[in-house]
Scaffold this motif. Structure first.
Motif, PDB file in Angstrom:
ATOM      1  N   LEU A  58       9.026  -3.090  -3.144  1.00 49.64           N
ATOM      2  CA  LEU A  58       8.073  -4.429  -3.279  1.00 49.64           C
ATOM      3  C   LEU A  58       8.015  -5.649  -3.210  1.00 49.64           C
ATOM      4  O   LEU A  58       6.853  -6.173  -3.702  1.00 49.64           O
ATOM      5  CB  LEU A  58       7.374  -3.663  -3.784  1.00 49.64           C
ATOM      6  CG  LEU A  58       7.225  -2.285  -3.715  1.00 49.64           C
ATOM      7  CD1 LEU A  58       6.663  -0.770  -4.785  1.00 49.64           C
ATOM      8  CD2 LEU A  58       6.136  -1.562  -2.279  1.00 49.64           C
ATOM      9  N   ILE A  59       8.889  -5.885  -4.623  1.00 48.39           N
ATOM     10  CA  ILE A  59       8.900  -7.421  -5.104  1.00 48.39           C
ATOM     11  C   ILE A  59       9.220  -8.517  -3.548  1.00 48.39           C
ATOM     12  O   ILE A  59       8.691  -9.043  -3.544  1.00 48.39           O
ATOM     13  CB  ILE A  59      10.150  -7.595  -5.999  1.00 48.39           C
ATOM     14  CG1 ILE A  59       9.592  -6.541  -7.141  1.00 48.39           C
ATOM     15  CG2 ILE A  59      10.131  -8.900  -5.724  1.00 48.39           C
ATOM     16  CD1 ILE A  59      11.173  -6.171  -8.090  1.00 48.39           C
ATOM     17  N   VAL A 114      -5.726   2.149  -7.364  1.00 50.97           N
ATOM     18  CA  VAL A 114      -5.149   0.903  -8.060  1.00 50.97           C
ATOM     19  C   VAL A 114      -4.292   0.778  -6.602  1.00 50.97           C
ATOM     20  O   VAL A 114      -3.920  -0.563  -6.681  1.00 50.97           O
ATOM     21  CB  VAL A 114      -4.158   1.990  -8.948  1.00 50.97           C
ATOM     22  CG1 VAL A 114      -2.688  -0.031  -9.274  1.00 50.97           C
ATOM     23  CG2 VAL A 114      -4.458   1.180  -9.863  1.00 50.97           C
ATOM     24  N   ARG A 115      -3.470   1.595  -5.898  1.00 50.47           N
ATOM     25  CA  ARG A 115      -2.319   1.515  -4.706  1.00 50.47           C
ATOM     26  C   ARG A 115      -3.007   0.524  -3.869  1.00 50.47           C
ATOM     27  O   ARG A 115      -2.715  -0.433  -2.920  1.00 50.47           O
ATOM     28  CB  ARG A 115      -1.474   2.383  -4.268  1.00 50.47           C
ATOM     29  CG  ARG A 115      -0.700   2.081  -3.600  1.00 50.47           C
ATOM     30  CD  ARG A 115       0.032   3.735  -3.107  1.00 50.47           C
ATOM     31  NE  ARG A 115      -0.342   4.798  -3.044  1.00 50.47           N
ATOM     32  CZ  ARG A 115      -0.926   6.332  -3.102  1.00 50.47           C
ATOM     33  NH1 ARG A 115      -0.490   6.091  -4.900  1.00 50.47           N
ATOM     34  NH2 ARG A 115      -1.011   6.693  -2.610  1.00 50.47           N
ATOM     35  N   TYR A 116      -4.452   1.639  -3.068  1.00 50.08           N
ATOM     36  CA  TYR A 116      -4.825   0.798  -2.183  1.00 50.08           C
ATOM     37  C   TYR A 116      -5.979  -0.262  -1.642  1.00 50.08           C
ATOM     38  O   TYR A 116      -5.970  -0.890  -1.256  1.00 50.08           O
ATOM     39  CB  TYR A 116      -5.491   1.975  -0.923  1.00 50.08           C
ATOM     40  CG  TYR A 116      -4.895   3.501  -0.594  1.00 50.08           C
ATOM     41  CD1 TYR A 116      -3.484   3.124  -0.874  1.00 50.08           C
ATOM     42  CD2 TYR A 116      -4.724   4.449  -1.102  1.00 50.08           C
ATOM     43  CE1 TYR A 116      -2.939   4.377   0.497  1.00 50.08           C
ATOM     44  CE2 TYR A 116      -4.260   5.682  -0.398  1.00 50.08           C
ATOM     45  CZ  TYR A 116      -3.493   5.931   0.250  1.00 50.08           C
ATOM     46  OH  TYR A 116      -2.279   6.879   0.508  1.00 50.08           O
ATOM     47  N   GLY A 117      -6.478  -0.820  -2.866  1.00 50.05           N
ATOM     48  CA  GLY A 117      -6.912  -1.156  -3.294  1.00 50.05           C
ATOM     49  C   GLY A 117      -5.878  -2.710  -4.004  1.00 50.05           C
ATOM     50  O   GLY A 117      -6.725  -3.798  -2.957  1.00 50.05           O
ATOM     51  N   ALA A 162       1.019  -1.492  -0.117  1.00 47.85           N
ATOM     52  CA  ALA A 162      -0.092   0.439  -0.043  1.00 47.85           C
ATOM     53  C   ALA A 162       1.051   1.146  -0.180  1.00 47.85           C
ATOM     54  O   ALA A 162       0.072   2.298  -0.317  1.00 47.85           O
ATOM     55  CB  ALA A 162      -0.810   0.435   1.043  1.00 47.85           C
ATOM     56  N   VAL A 163       2.390   1.168   0.262  1.00 46.68           N
ATOM     57  CA  VAL A 163       2.914   2.193   0.711  1.00 46.68           C
ATOM     58  C   VAL A 163       3.283   2.248  -1.541  1.00 46.68           C
ATOM     59  O   VAL A 163       3.041   4.163  -1.545  1.00 46.68           O
ATOM     60  CB  VAL A 163       3.644   1.761   1.289  1.00 46.68           C
ATOM     61  CG1 VAL A 163       5.217   3.351   0.862  1.00 46.68           C
ATOM     62  CG2 VAL A 163       3.869   1.640   2.523  1.00 46.68           C
ATOM     63  N   LEU A 187      -7.019  -3.258   0.930  1.00 46.06           N
ATOM     64  CA  LEU A 187      -7.784  -4.225   1.064  1.00 46.06           C
ATOM     65  C   LEU A 187      -7.504  -5.938   0.968  1.00 46.06           C
ATOM     66  O   LEU A 187      -8.142  -6.519   2.166  1.00 46.06           O
ATOM     67  CB  LEU A 187      -8.739  -4.353  -0.418  1.00 46.06           C
ATOM     68  CG  LEU A 187      -9.711  -2.812  -0.814  1.00 46.06           C
ATOM     69  CD1 LEU A 187     -10.380  -3.044  -1.993  1.00 46.06           C
ATOM     70  CD2 LEU A 187     -10.445  -2.712   0.391  1.00 46.06           C
ATOM     71  N   PRO A 188      -6.745  -6.282   0.369  1.00 40.58           N
ATOM     72  CA  PRO A 188      -6.205  -7.911   0.553  1.00 40.58           C
ATOM     73  C   PRO A 188      -5.756  -7.686   2.544  1.00 40.58           C
ATOM     74  O   PRO A 188      -5.972  -9.573   3.167  1.00 40.58           O
ATOM     75  CB  PRO A 188      -5.348  -8.224   0.066  1.00 40.58           C
ATOM     76  CG  PRO A 188      -4.366  -6.467  -0.599  1.00 40.58           C
ATOM     77  CD  PRO A 188      -6.005  -5.794  -0.859  1.00 40.58           C
ATOM     78  N   ALA A 189      -5.008  -6.896   2.621  1.00 41.73           N
ATOM     79  CA  ALA A 189      -4.474  -6.914   4.258  1.00 41.73           C
ATOM     80  C   ALA A 189      -6.060  -7.132   5.412  1.00 41.73           C
ATOM     81  O   ALA A 189      -5.984  -7.992   6.019  1.00 41.73           O
ATOM     82  CB  ALA A 189      -3.715  -5.940   4.722  1.00 41.73           C
ATOM     83  N   VAL A 190      -7.030  -6.362   5.031  1.00 33.70           N
ATOM     84  CA  VAL A 190      -8.327  -6.719   5.672  1.00 33.70           C
ATOM     85  C   VAL A 190      -9.161  -8.040   5.762  1.00 33.70           C
ATOM     86  O   VAL A 190      -9.209  -8.135   7.009  1.00 33.70           O
ATOM     87  CB  VAL A 190      -9.486  -4.860   5.003  1.00 33.70           C
ATOM     88  CG1 VAL A 190     -10.816  -5.754   5.584  1.00 33.70           C
ATOM     89  CG2 VAL A 190      -8.613  -4.035   5.529  1.00 33.70           C
TER      90      VAL A 190
END
Length: 457
Positions: free
Chosen positions: A333-334, A425-428, A323-324, A432-435
């Motif tokens: 990120l990778i 794009v970034r937060y999704g 998300a960063v 979202l997957p973290a939640v």
């Protein structure tokens, strides 16, 4: 259940030979294509090649999965009926081998169709493909519960499957974007990709059918067919252990398919390098080839439940790093995607090896009327849940894009995206997957069968 008696279960001391194990696992190579490529490319194919608005694209992927909630338990019961009448589930497996045809048709959208008509074409063949996938996957995943094997041997069986499934996911995840044309993907490229991968799917699935026959020939002890229809579904969902396990898996499946759906968008719009789609997919999937044996060792030492909770926590933490976005740096990120991949390996191995533990435990409980719910029905509910997560993930990401104002396009167009779409794009892709995974962790904690299943073996 109420009014339960105990029914003896056959000894669980069989050790499976490597040859039949490898043959069984080969079937997952073909299934890996189906669970990966539509999740990875279908949403992007609709919005950026066929000019389908993100909300409609998400709906086209969600609605076919709703039918799965009804169809998969029915397929499961049919698999149990086949087992009772014929002594195996082979006919359904062979029917499922028609799946590659539906896969190829999914991406063979006629050249004149865009927008709504194109979405309808995809939805129709997605329904057909999901039904055929159920016809193969349900009897396939019933196999561990049909065999006279114990707690650790079930994990070993599913470890073989997981390694081959990972190989299928990795190969299809890497090849599919390249076969479509990469940065210059076209309709023709998607058609070519569909046909080439369909041929490989068919060969792998037929090998899997033969492998199952060899396994059953040496250690078969199938669970009874039991009753069917809505009654079977209600009975399975009244099983407290199964209910918590399958609900947690719904959240896990949603999170992982959300990540897959977001990869092409994250690469193009956040990292500004569409070619990194292949790199991110490799970072997500490749670790499983290395760490699956490690997850097998961890499960034997601490139990499947504790190992799975660790995998879920790691996935949630890795998602938050994503998300960063660009400020974190590409290597970080990778690396975060690789952490997700390590966790993903555990979340594929462990729940699937816990499912036959639940089925075997339920098979010892005979209701007052003398009926039980067969392995196929349990597996049908499980695969329906997996299919629902596979739809909810992309749909949640599509809704996130729609809220952000994402602009759809056809192949070759590059419209400017508003800031809200770029943030979506970034937060999704990260939040979202973290939640969803944190929800899975909380649900998974309610599962309590693992200690007794482990002790019984």
């Amino acid at each position: 259940m109420t009014g339960l008696d105990r029914r003896p279960v056959a000894a669980t001391d069989a050790t499976l030979a490597r040859g039949p194990l490898a043959g069984f696992a080969a079937g997952s190579l073909g299934m890996g294509v189906w669970v990966t490529v539509p999740g990875l490319l279908l949403l992007y194919f609709l919005t950026d090649v066929l000019a389908v608005g993100p909300w409609l694209a998400g709906l086209a992927l969600l609605l076919p999965k709703i039918a799965d909630v009804l169809l998969h338990p029915w397929v499961g019961h049919r698999a149990d009926v086949e087992q009772t009448r014929r002594g195996d589930r082979r006919r359904l497996l062979l029917l499922g081998c028609a799946l590659p045809v539906a896969f190829a048709a999914l991406f063979a959208v006629p050249g004149g169709l865009t927008g709504g008509p194109a979405a309808a074409w995809v939805a129709v063949f997605f329904v057909a493909g999901n039904l055929l996938f159920a016809a193969y996957q349900v009897p396939y995943l019933s196999t561990p519960a049909d065999l006279r094997i114990g707690y650790d041997e079930r994990t070993r069986l599913m470890a073989f499957r997981m390694v081959v499934l990972t190989l299928g996911i990795l190969l299809s995840g890497l090849l599919a974007p390249l076969l479509t044309g990469g940065d210059t993907a076209t309709r023709g490229g998607y058609q070519r990709m569909g046909v080439i991968l369909a041929v490989g799917m068919l060969a792998a699935m037929l090998i899997g059918v033969a492998g199952i026959a060899r396994l059953r020939g040496g250690a078969a002890d199938p669970t009874p067919a039991g009753h069917g229809g809505w009654r079977a579904l209600r009975t399975a969902l009244r099983d407290r252990q199964f209910r918590w396990l399958v609900t947690a898996y719904l959240s896990m499946s949603t999170a992982t398919h959300l990540v897959l759906a977001g990869v092409p968008y994250y690469a193009e719009y956040e990292l500004r390098a569409p070619g990194l789609t292949t790199v991110l997919v490799a970072a997500f999937v490749a670790p499983a080839l290395l760490v699956t044996p490690a997850w097998l060792v961890v499960a034997r030492r601490v139990g499947k439940q504790r190992a799975l909770l660790g995998a879920q926590a790691a996935f949630a933490l890795g998602s938050l790093v994503l998300a960063v976005g660009r400020p974190a740096g590409l290597p970080v990120l990778i690396g975060a995607v690789a952490v997700l991949g390590v966790a993903f390996a555990g979340m594929q191995l462990l729940p699937f090896s816990m499912l036959p533990d639940v089925i075997r435990a339920a098979a010892t409980d005979v209701a007052a009327d003398g009926t039980v719910t067969g392995a196929g029905t349990y597996t049908g509910v499980w695969t329906a849940t997996e299919a629902t997560g596979a739809a909810l993930g992309p749909y949640a990401y599509a809704l996130c894009l729609a809220v952000g104002g994402f602009v759809a396009s056809t192949a070759g167009e590059s419209p400017a995206q508003p800031d809200g779409a770029l943030a979506a794009v970034r937060y999704g892709f990260g939040v979202l997957p973290a939640v969803a995974m944190l929800a899975a962790l909380l649900l998974q904690r309610r599962y309590t069968l693992d200690a007794s299943a482990r002790a019984a073996s």
